[in-house]
Design a protein around this motif. Structure first.
Motif, PDB file in Angstrom:
ATOM      1  N   PHE A  37      35.466  80.658   5.124  1.00 57.38           N
ATOM      2  CA  PHE A  37      34.687  79.885   6.077  1.00 57.38           C
ATOM      3  C   PHE A  37      33.328  79.625   5.453  1.00 57.38           C
ATOM      4  CE2 PHE A  37      37.880  81.907   8.618  1.00 57.38           C
ATOM      5  CZ  PHE A  37      38.116  81.053   9.698  1.00 57.38           C
ATOM      6  N   ARG A  38      32.598  78.675   6.011  1.00 58.40           N
ATOM      7  CA  ARG A  38      31.244  78.434   5.539  1.00 58.40           C
ATOM      8  C   ARG A  38      30.352  78.087   6.714  1.00 58.40           C
ATOM      9  NH1 ARG A  38      31.932  72.712   2.156  1.00 58.40           N
ATOM     10  NH2 ARG A  38      32.365  71.366   3.974  1.00 58.40           N
ATOM     11  N   LYS A  43      24.195  75.175  11.895  1.00 55.58           N
ATOM     12  CA  LYS A  43      25.523  74.632  12.168  1.00 55.58           C
ATOM     13  C   LYS A  43      26.513  75.751  12.459  1.00 55.58           C
ATOM     14  CE  LYS A  43      27.047  71.168   9.843  1.00 55.58           C
ATOM     15  NZ  LYS A  43      27.562  70.319   8.732  1.00 55.58           N
ATOM     16  N   GLU A  44      27.609  75.391  13.105  1.00 54.73           N
ATOM     17  CA  GLU A  44      28.654  76.360  13.406  1.00 54.73           C
ATOM     18  C   GLU A  44      29.428  76.718  12.152  1.00 54.73           C
ATOM     19  OE1 GLU A  44      29.599  74.871  17.995  1.00 54.73           O
ATOM     20  OE2 GLU A  44      31.160  74.833  16.456  1.00 54.73           O
ATOM     21  N   ASP A  89      28.143  70.475   0.748  1.00 56.17           N
ATOM     22  CA  ASP A  89      28.871  71.734   0.600  1.00 56.17           C
ATOM     23  C   ASP A  89      27.943  72.944   0.631  1.00 56.17           C
ATOM     24  OD1 ASP A  89      31.463  70.511   0.239  1.00 56.17           O
ATOM     25  OD2 ASP A  89      30.843  69.999  -1.804  1.00 56.17           O
ATOM     26  N   THR A  90      26.654  72.709   0.617  1.00 54.95           N
ATOM     27  CA  THR A  90      25.686  73.802   0.641  1.00 54.95           C
ATOM     28  C   THR A  90      25.850  74.625   1.909  1.00 54.95           C
ATOM     29  OG1 THR A  90      24.059  72.618  -0.701  1.00 54.95           O
ATOM     30  CG2 THR A  90      23.239  74.391   0.705  1.00 54.95           C
TER      31      THR A  90
END
Length: 129
Positions: A37-38, A43-44, A89-90
């Motif tokens: 996960f990220r 953000k969620e 993608d950070t």
């Protein structure tokens, strides 16, 4: 209790590559699924990729053509090969795992998250333009 240790995060330029690793230990039963996960600031947390012990995978749409998840079952290590990285993608990337099969489990991020037995501490990926 399952323990997950991530490594491989760092800072790269857009278009670059990174490989994240996550080693699991302390399994009560045996690994059934592992994934990533990220979460970016504000953000969620969102699912990135899942791999089931028998090899089936699932990817979030935005990374499907750029990231590859793989596993070494003998060491219960999961990898995330990230290519063509973009600033979007950070995020902090978290490893996650399911210990033992669940009869109600489905190969979806929602089901995976609801079945999780462990989270890693996270490894930061920063992609600059």
């Amino acid at each position: 209790k399952v323990q997950l240790v991530e490594s491989g995060g760092g800072s790269v330029q857009a278009g670059g590559s990174l490989r994240l690793s996550c080693a699991g230990s302390g399994w009560t039963y045996s690994v059934y699924a592992m994934g990533w996960f990220r979460q970016a600031p504000g953000k969620e947390r969102e699912g990135v990729a899942i791999i089931v012990v028998y090899g089936t995978t699932e990817y979030e749409d935005s990374v499907k053509c750029r990231f590859t998840i793989s596993q070494d079952i003998s060491t219960t290590t999961v990898y995330l090969h990230m290519n063509s990285l973009e600033p979007e993608d950070t995020a902090m990337y978290y490893c996650a795992a399911v210990d033992g099969i669940s009869m109600t489990w489905e190969l979806t991020f929602e089901s995976f998250r609801n079945s999780l037995d462990a989270w890693g501490q996270g490894t930061l990926v920063t992609v600059s333009s």
